[in-house]
Motif scaffolding. Structure first.
Motif, PDB file in Angstrom:
ATOM      1  N   ASN A  62       0.877  -1.286   0.310  1.00  0.00           N
ATOM      2  CA  ASN A  62      -0.022  -0.155   0.203  1.00  0.00           C
ATOM      3  C   ASN A  62       0.707   1.234  -0.134  1.00  0.00           C
ATOM      4  N   PHE A  63       1.909   1.399  -0.731  1.00  0.00           N
ATOM      5  CA  PHE A  63       2.976   2.311  -0.714  1.00  0.00           C
ATOM      6  C   PHE A  63       2.949   2.890  -2.108  1.00  0.00           C
ATOM      7  N   PRO A  64       2.635   3.951  -2.421  1.00  0.00           N
ATOM      8  CA  PRO A  64       2.460   4.470  -3.902  1.00  0.00           C
ATOM      9  C   PRO A  64       4.087   4.667  -4.332  1.00  0.00           C
ATOM     10  N   HIS A  65       4.207   4.180  -5.620  1.00  0.00           N
ATOM     11  CA  HIS A  65       5.646   4.384  -6.147  1.00  0.00           C
ATOM     12  C   HIS A  65       5.584   4.202  -7.734  1.00  0.00           C
ATOM     13  N   ILE A  66       6.773   4.527  -8.212  1.00  0.00           N
ATOM     14  CA  ILE A  66       6.750   3.896  -9.791  1.00  0.00           C
ATOM     15  C   ILE A  66       8.179   4.288 -10.132  1.00  0.00           C
ATOM     16  N   THR A  67       8.731   3.177 -11.120  1.00  0.00           N
ATOM     17  CA  THR A  67      10.129   2.998 -11.526  1.00  0.00           C
ATOM     18  C   THR A  67      10.076   3.791 -12.953  1.00  0.00           C
ATOM     19  N   ILE A  68      11.115   4.630 -13.411  1.00  0.00           N
ATOM     20  CA  ILE A  68      10.910   5.409 -14.681  1.00  0.00           C
ATOM     21  C   ILE A  68      12.385   5.055 -15.116  1.00  0.00           C
ATOM     22  N   SER A  69      12.514   4.657 -16.178  1.00  0.00           N
ATOM     23  CA  SER A  69      13.898   4.310 -16.873  1.00  0.00           C
ATOM     24  C   SER A  69      14.228   5.620 -17.351  1.00  0.00           C
ATOM     25  N   ALA A  70      15.815   5.871 -17.478  1.00  0.00           N
ATOM     26  CA  ALA A  70      16.272   7.188 -18.144  1.00  0.00           C
ATOM     27  C   ALA A  70      16.372   6.695 -19.493  1.00  0.00           C
ATOM     28  N   GLY A  71      15.905   7.999 -20.131  1.00  0.00           N
ATOM     29  CA  GLY A  71      15.954   7.656 -21.565  1.00  0.00           C
ATOM     30  C   GLY A  71      15.034   6.621 -22.172  1.00  0.00           C
ATOM     31  N   GLU A  72      15.402   6.147 -23.212  1.00  0.00           N
ATOM     32  CA  GLU A  72      14.755   4.922 -23.828  1.00  0.00           C
ATOM     33  C   GLU A  72      15.481   3.502 -23.634  1.00  0.00           C
ATOM     34  N   ASP A  73      16.523   3.506 -22.909  1.00  0.00           N
ATOM     35  CA  ASP A  73      17.169   2.419 -22.763  1.00  0.00           C
ATOM     36  C   ASP A  73      16.627   1.321 -21.752  1.00  0.00           C
ATOM     37  N   GLU A  74      16.628   0.002 -21.953  1.00  0.00           N
ATOM     38  CA  GLU A  74      16.029  -0.678 -21.057  1.00  0.00           C
ATOM     39  C   GLU A  74      16.750  -1.211 -19.870  1.00  0.00           C
ATOM     40  N   ASN A  75      16.014  -1.306 -18.972  1.00  0.00           N
ATOM     41  CA  ASN A  75      16.311  -1.519 -17.576  1.00  0.00           C
ATOM     42  C   ASN A  75      16.064  -3.089 -17.498  1.00  0.00           C
ATOM     43  N   PHE A  76      16.715  -3.890 -16.267  1.00  0.00           N
ATOM     44  CA  PHE A  76      16.579  -5.108 -15.997  1.00  0.00           C
ATOM     45  C   PHE A  76      16.335  -5.306 -14.489  1.00  0.00           C
ATOM     46  N   TRP A  77      15.016  -5.435 -14.148  1.00  0.00           N
ATOM     47  CA  TRP A  77      14.659  -5.708 -12.603  1.00  0.00           C
ATOM     48  C   TRP A  77      14.017  -7.068 -12.555  1.00  0.00           C
ATOM     49  N   GLU A  78      14.330  -7.594 -11.288  1.00  0.00           N
ATOM     50  CA  GLU A  78      13.680  -8.863 -10.770  1.00  0.00           C
ATOM     51  C   GLU A  78      13.139  -8.422  -9.430  1.00  0.00           C
ATOM     52  N   TYR A  79      11.875  -9.074  -9.103  1.00  0.00           N
ATOM     53  CA  TYR A  79      11.487  -8.704  -7.948  1.00  0.00           C
ATOM     54  C   TYR A  79      10.664  -9.924  -7.147  1.00  0.00           C
ATOM     55  N   VAL A  80      10.759  -9.828  -5.828  1.00  0.00           N
ATOM     56  CA  VAL A  80      10.095 -10.739  -4.876  1.00  0.00           C
ATOM     57  C   VAL A  80       8.955 -10.301  -4.219  1.00  0.00           C
ATOM     58  N   PHE A  81       7.854 -10.731  -4.124  1.00  0.00           N
ATOM     59  CA  PHE A  81       6.727 -10.219  -3.309  1.00  0.00           C
ATOM     60  C   PHE A  81       6.231 -11.194  -2.415  1.00  0.00           C
ATOM     61  N   PHE A  82       6.124 -10.766  -1.084  1.00  0.00           N
ATOM     62  CA  PHE A  82       5.606 -11.583   0.078  1.00  0.00           C
ATOM     63  C   PHE A  82       4.648 -10.994   0.950  1.00  0.00           C
ATOM     64  N   ASP A  83       3.939 -11.798   1.728  1.00  0.00           N
ATOM     65  CA  ASP A  83       3.090 -11.304   2.595  1.00  0.00           C
ATOM     66  C   ASP A  83       3.831 -10.818   3.813  1.00  0.00           C
ATOM     67  N   LEU A  84       4.172  -9.607   4.212  1.00  0.00           N
ATOM     68  CA  LEU A  84       4.829  -9.633   5.456  1.00  0.00           C
ATOM     69  C   LEU A  84       4.053  -9.864   6.597  1.00  0.00           C
ATOM     70  N   LYS A  85       2.816  -9.850   6.919  1.00  0.00           N
ATOM     71  CA  LYS A  85       2.366 -10.265   8.019  1.00  0.00           C
ATOM     72  C   LYS A  85       2.371 -11.631   8.316  1.00  0.00           C
ATOM     73  N   SER A  86       2.303 -12.659   7.352  1.00  0.00           N
ATOM     74  CA  SER A  86       2.425 -13.923   7.460  1.00  0.00           C
ATOM     75  C   SER A  86       3.770 -14.443   7.893  1.00  0.00           C
ATOM     76  N   MET A  87       4.770 -13.648   7.184  1.00  0.00           N
ATOM     77  CA  MET A  87       6.346 -13.856   7.338  1.00  0.00           C
ATOM     78  C   MET A  87       6.745 -13.379   8.773  1.00  0.00           C
ATOM     79  N   ALA A  88       6.053 -12.216   9.264  1.00  0.00           N
ATOM     80  CA  ALA A  88       6.359 -11.681  10.538  1.00  0.00           C
ATOM     81  C   ALA A  88       5.777 -12.729  11.772  1.00  0.00           C
ATOM     82  N   ASN A  89       4.709 -13.389  11.425  1.00  0.00           N
ATOM     83  CA  ASN A  89       4.237 -14.559  12.144  1.00  0.00           C
ATOM     84  C   ASN A  89       5.198 -15.632  12.361  1.00  0.00           C
ATOM     85  N   ALA A  90       5.639 -16.078  10.966  1.00  0.00           N
ATOM     86  CA  ALA A  90       6.567 -17.211  10.992  1.00  0.00           C
ATOM     87  C   ALA A  90       7.893 -16.638  11.539  1.00  0.00           C
TER      88      ALA A  90
END
Length: 312
Positions: free
Chosen positions: A79-107
């Motif tokens: 729930n935190f607003p954000h955006i990634t904007i590449s410089a110019g027209e060059d491709e960027n390469f990102w990789e991501y991990v998404f997880f539920d913080l609540k369940s992991m804090a419980n673990a």
């Protein structure tokens, strides 16, 4: 470099695959020009850890403008607003991990619900970017998670689960705003007193709930229960019940085509007019207007600091 638009904030719902601990987005499909076609800020329902493999640009985190380069790592709360904007027209390469913080804090802290709440409160407060080399432990853990996803070896899901737990532990350990566990326990004495009531509300929101019943569940007089509850939650017990019901109603409206009358009934409101009145109280709009464009109103619920209580 393109400028971001500020007039719209989009909500994106991500779903973790059944039986897994994280949603992992990796590989060549994430080599692209970011942010030029859709320049709206967005937020989502899971915590995001992103690692920039190649490229440079600007990351907008709410109203903060942060430059990034290859090798950096970003931590974006749910729930935190954000955006990634590449410089110019060059491709960027990102990789991501998404997880539920609540369940992991419980673990990670299974026997300490007070500290679970502290973890959610601190780590969900603000997004940040780490420059290359700033926290090699986090980078190592993210790389290990992504490698397990790509290699798809036996017991990969278990390894990812262990790595996510270690990642959350490192986020907690390296965050200077996290209190010690002993400090958290001291502050959480009131929370422990009303924990049973919070659990009951979250599980039985559709039933008729009275403050006297909640007090009885906690083994307290109604007067004492109300005082402790309002001191910690900053709202009356019945307001909290209705807020939980409104949150659930928003889920139903997003995921189903049920009528407003049916949703009101499912969420514990005896009449549709009571549902409408409470909906407007918490979200300052009608259920119908929210359903048309929920992203315009989603952040209003975040003003009520109760999300951390769901782990009780």
């Amino acid at each position: 470099m393109a400028k971001k638009k500020k007039d719209t904030v989009e909500f994106r719902f991500y779903e973790i695959p059944q039986g897994e601990s994280a949603l992992i987005l990796c590989g060549s499909s994430w080599r692209r020009v970011y942010g030029h076609e859709n320049m709206n800020l967005h937020f989502h329902n899971l915590m995001e850890i992103g690692i920039c493999r190649e490229g440079e640009g600007i990351m907008y985190m709410d109203e903060e403008r942060v430059p990034y380069t290859g090798g950096c790592l970003t931590v974006i709360p749910e729930n935190f607003p954000h955006i990634t904007i590449s410089a110019g027209e060059d491709e960027n390469f990102w990789e991501y991990v998404f997880f539920d913080l609540k369940s992991m804090a419980n673990a990670v802290f299974p026997d300490n619900p007070v500290y679970q709440e502290e973890v959610l409160k601190v780590l969900n407060k603000k997004g940040f970017l780490l420059e290359p080399g700033a926290n090699e432990t986090l980078v190592m853990l993210v790389n290990a998670i992504i490698a397990e996803e790509k290699e798809a070896l036996q017991f990969g899901n278990k390894m990812i689960h262990y790595y996510i737990k270690a990642l959350v532990t490192e986020l907690v350990r390296s965050n200077k705003h996290m209190p010690s566990i002993s400090e958290s326990r001291a502050r959480g004495s009131n929370m422990a007193q009303i924990a049973a009531a919070l659990s009951y509300i979250n599980e039985n929101y559709a039933e008729k709930i009275k403050a006297s019943d909640l007090a009885s569940i906690c083994g307290m007089s109604e007067t004492h229960f109300r005082r402790v509850f309002e001191e910690y939650i900053q709202m009356t017990p019945i307001d909290y019940v209705n807020l939980c019901r409104i949150q659930k109603a928003c889920e139903f409206m997003r995921k189903t085509n049920d009528s407003m009358d049916l949703i009101a009934s499912k969420c514990g409101f005896t009449t549709t007019s009571t549902f409408n009145r409470n909906f407007k109280k918490f979200l300052e709009t009608s259920p119908y207007q929210w359903k048309i464009n929920p992203s315009n109103y989603e952040n209003k619920l975040l003003n009520y600091h109760i999300s951390a209580l769901k782990g009780w």
